[in-house]
Design a protein around this motif. Structure first.
Motif, PDB file in Angstrom:
ATOM      1  N   SER A 192     -14.814  -2.262 -11.981  1.00 47.96           N
ATOM      2  CA  SER A 192     -13.962  -1.737 -13.054  1.00 47.96           C
ATOM      3  C   SER A 192     -12.495  -1.687 -12.618  1.00 47.96           C
ATOM      4  O   SER A 192     -12.178  -1.593 -11.428  1.00 47.96           O
ATOM      5  CB  SER A 192     -14.408  -0.322 -13.431  1.00 47.96           C
ATOM      6  N   ALA A 193     -11.605  -1.698 -13.607  1.00 57.00           N
ATOM      7  CA  ALA A 193     -10.168  -1.640 -13.323  1.00 57.00           C
ATOM      8  C   ALA A 193      -9.809  -0.321 -12.648  1.00 57.00           C
ATOM      9  O   ALA A 193      -8.923  -0.273 -11.791  1.00 57.00           O
ATOM     10  CB  ALA A 193      -9.383  -1.802 -14.627  1.00 57.00           C
ATOM     11  N   GLU A 194     -10.499   0.768 -13.009  1.00 63.13           N
ATOM     12  CA  GLU A 194     -10.204   2.082 -12.406  1.00 63.13           C
ATOM     13  C   GLU A 194     -10.522   2.051 -10.920  1.00 63.13           C
ATOM     14  O   GLU A 194      -9.754   2.515 -10.088  1.00 63.13           O
ATOM     15  CB  GLU A 194     -11.037   3.207 -13.064  1.00 63.13           C
ATOM     16  N   PHE A 195     -11.702   1.490 -10.598  1.00 65.90           N
ATOM     17  CA  PHE A 195     -12.098   1.395  -9.189  1.00 65.90           C
ATOM     18  C   PHE A 195     -11.090   0.522  -8.434  1.00 65.90           C
ATOM     19  O   PHE A 195     -10.629   0.871  -7.339  1.00 65.90           O
ATOM     20  CB  PHE A 195     -13.508   0.803  -9.075  1.00 65.90           C
ATOM     21  N   ALA A 196     -10.744  -0.616  -9.039  1.00 65.70           N
ATOM     22  CA  ALA A 196      -9.837  -1.562  -8.374  1.00 65.70           C
ATOM     23  C   ALA A 196      -8.493  -0.902  -8.069  1.00 65.70           C
ATOM     24  O   ALA A 196      -7.918  -1.097  -6.998  1.00 65.70           O
ATOM     25  CB  ALA A 196      -9.642  -2.796  -9.248  1.00 65.70           C
ATOM     26  N   GLN A 197      -8.017  -0.106  -9.005  1.00 69.81           N
ATOM     27  CA  GLN A 197      -6.731   0.586  -8.810  1.00 69.81           C
ATOM     28  C   GLN A 197      -6.788   1.520  -7.587  1.00 69.81           C
ATOM     29  O   GLN A 197      -5.929   1.492  -6.716  1.00 69.81           O
ATOM     30  CB  GLN A 197      -6.413   1.375 -10.097  1.00 69.81           C
ATOM     31  N   LYS A 198      -7.862   2.316  -7.524  1.00 72.94           N
ATOM     32  CA  LYS A 198      -8.014   3.256  -6.397  1.00 72.94           C
ATOM     33  C   LYS A 198      -8.182   2.481  -5.085  1.00 72.94           C
ATOM     34  O   LYS A 198      -7.650   2.862  -4.048  1.00 72.94           O
ATOM     35  CB  LYS A 198      -9.241   4.146  -6.614  1.00 72.94           C
ATOM     36  N   GLN A 199      -8.954   1.386  -5.152  1.00 72.52           N
ATOM     37  CA  GLN A 199      -9.183   0.597  -3.938  1.00 72.52           C
ATOM     38  C   GLN A 199      -7.868   0.019  -3.417  1.00 72.52           C
ATOM     39  O   GLN A 199      -7.599   0.050  -2.219  1.00 72.52           O
ATOM     40  CB  GLN A 199     -10.192  -0.522  -4.230  1.00 72.52           C
ATOM     41  N   GLN A 200      -7.038  -0.469  -4.336  1.00 74.93           N
ATOM     42  CA  GLN A 200      -5.746  -1.026  -3.910  1.00 74.93           C
ATOM     43  C   GLN A 200      -4.861   0.060  -3.316  1.00 74.93           C
ATOM     44  O   GLN A 200      -4.111  -0.188  -2.371  1.00 74.93           O
ATOM     45  CB  GLN A 200      -5.025  -1.707  -5.087  1.00 74.93           C
ATOM     46  N   GLU A 201      -4.957   1.287  -3.837  1.00 69.18           N
ATOM     47  CA  GLU A 201      -4.155   2.386  -3.276  1.00 69.18           C
ATOM     48  C   GLU A 201      -4.580   2.683  -1.840  1.00 69.18           C
ATOM     49  O   GLU A 201      -3.745   2.962  -0.975  1.00 69.18           O
ATOM     50  CB  GLU A 201      -4.304   3.653  -4.138  1.00 69.18           C
ATOM     51  N   ILE A 202      -5.893   2.626  -1.577  1.00 74.61           N
ATOM     52  CA  ILE A 202      -6.380   2.853  -0.207  1.00 74.61           C
ATOM     53  C   ILE A 202      -5.838   1.771   0.726  1.00 74.61           C
ATOM     54  O   ILE A 202      -5.323   2.055   1.809  1.00 74.61           O
ATOM     55  CB  ILE A 202      -7.929   2.875  -0.181  1.00 74.61           C
ATOM     56  N   ILE A 203      -5.936   0.527   0.274  1.00 79.98           N
ATOM     57  CA  ILE A 203      -5.466  -0.591   1.111  1.00 79.98           C
ATOM     58  C   ILE A 203      -3.969  -0.443   1.379  1.00 79.98           C
ATOM     59  O   ILE A 203      -3.491  -0.625   2.504  1.00 79.98           O
ATOM     60  CB  ILE A 203      -5.745  -1.953   0.400  1.00 79.98           C
TER      61      ILE A 203
END
Ligand code: F3S
Length: 396
Positions: free
Chosen positions: A91-102
């Motif tokens: 999902s786009a929500e997950f992807a957003q959080k994942q990119q913030e972690i990276i």
């Protein structure tokens, strides 16, 4: 634990709160395990990257840190292919959080390579005797056993602290006395392909945390050793093993044979092939190869097995971005079948797996973890059978 004057200064906060906290954590670990001092490390591999396992609390913790890592450092697999996440159904929500972690890790100077096989990266080599702070369990096992480097099975936070300070506490597998085999395992049959993953699954349960020494009839190559170690680290907690005449410390050192001995037979291996891990009432609806991430040789093997074939179901091949980018022809050959070569992630740490019900894998680690971490049943088989059972592969 002895600290140098410079380490004392970091501990007192002179170099800022992030380094002070990192040093406090390293010293606390050193005190628990009775380390005498801190030792320099050559590199760090940091787990705790997927938003699926870190959540918002983990993201917040990483985002609050500042400073820069002191040694080459990379990351464990994230929850998605950082470029093709939409194709995975993330999902786009997950992807957003994942990119913030990276992004948070990257701002600490950590290289954005998300892989559990750091030893395949050109710029991240480890050699015999190096001290490391790696945290993914199969990478730890490979470093200790196949390379003869020295690392404890670090947690994500402790590996990050070690990276920031450039040192780790001198205990556990950094010391000679903890690298001596404690259990002899004789393998009473010839082994091939995924047999090593199954052997690891059985041996890990028997060994628990101990250091096994294997006596084998066949001679495993590096990818088979990788599969063996990954499975033992998952079904047990083995962080170091030796294989007589194969692994470096077994070749260089004269170990006394451990008093405790056991034999593993072909029938035990066949039994695992016949047993579904988890609730496997359904047929396989997917297949995945690349736990740990595929080497170029494994990509070549997958490409050869899929030559002239089409797969009907989800078939995922996981590797590091660097290995994929260095081998575009192999990726192309594999993807011609309909299978996907995905980077930066894996079937266990990605939420994309959660929508599946039964996966065919050639990995003892995935076989052990998929039911618990993804609520997905697993069948273990060699690559060809994985493609048939999980992918419904058939001729073009
Ligand atoms: Fe690597 Fe994921 Fe397997 S991190 S060892 S591919 S569970």
């Amino acid at each position: 634990m002895y600290l140098t004057p410079e380490e004392e200064r970091i501990m007192s906060g002179e170099s800022g709160p992030t380094l002070q906290k990192a040093m406090e954590i390293l010293v606390a670990l050193g005190d628990i395990y009775e380390a005498d001092r801190l030792i320099p490390i050559k590199s760090a591999q940091i787990a705790g990257v997927s938003y699926k396992t870190m959540g918002d609390a983990g993201l917040e913790w990483i985002s609050d840190l500042d400073g820069k890592v002191q040694v080459p450092s990379i990351l464990n697999p994230a929850g998605m292919d950082l470029e093709r996440w939409q194709e995975m159904g993330v999902s786009a929500e997950f992807a957003q959080k994942q990119q913030e972690i990276i992004q948070a890790y990257s701002s600490l100077g950590i290289e954005v390579q998300c892989t559990c096989t750091p030893y395949y990266l050109q710029s991240f080599s480890a050699t015999y005797g190096d001290h490391l702070a790696w945290s993914e369990s199969s990478a730890v096992s490979y470093a200790n056993s196949v390379i003869g480097a020295r690392t404890n099975r670090e947690g994500g936070p402790s590996a990050l602290c070690a990276a920031l300070v450039g040192k780790t506490a001198n205990y556990g597998y950094h010391l000679d006395e903890n690298r001596i085999p404690e259990l002899m395992i004789s393998v009473d049959c010839e082994l091939d392909a995924s047999d090593y993953a199954v052997l690891g699954y059985i041996a890990g349960k028997a060994a628990g945390k101990r250091v096994p020494l294997f006596r084998m009839r066949s001679t495993p190559h590096r990818d088979q050793l990788k599969a063996l170690g990954a499975a033992m680290a998952a079904s047990g907690a083995v962080a170091l093993y030796h294989v007589e005449g194969v692994t470096p410390e077994s070749c260089r050192k004269d170990f006394e044979l451990p008093a405790e001995q056991l034999t593993i037979e072909r029938t035990q291996i066949d039994e695992v092939y016949e047993t579904v891990s988890g609730d496997g009432i359904t047929e396989c609806d997917s297949a995945a190869v690349g736990c740990p991430h595929c080497s170029p040789e494994e990509l070549e093997e997958v490409a050869a097995k899929l030559e002239g074939k089409v797969v009907d179901n989800n078939v995922w091949i996981f590797t590091s971005r660097e290995v994929a980018e260095f081998n575009p022809r192999l990726v192309e050959r594999i993807e011609k079948s309909g299978a996907k070569v995905l980077c930066d992630t894996c079937m266990v740490v990605s939420p994309a797996t959660d929508k599946l019900s039964h996966m065919a894998v050639n990995s003892g680690k995935a076989y052990a973890y998929l039911p618990g971490m993804c609520k997905v049943a697993a069948t273990i088989a060699n690559i060809e059978k994985c493609m048939e059972k999980g992918g419904g592969s058939h001729s073009d």
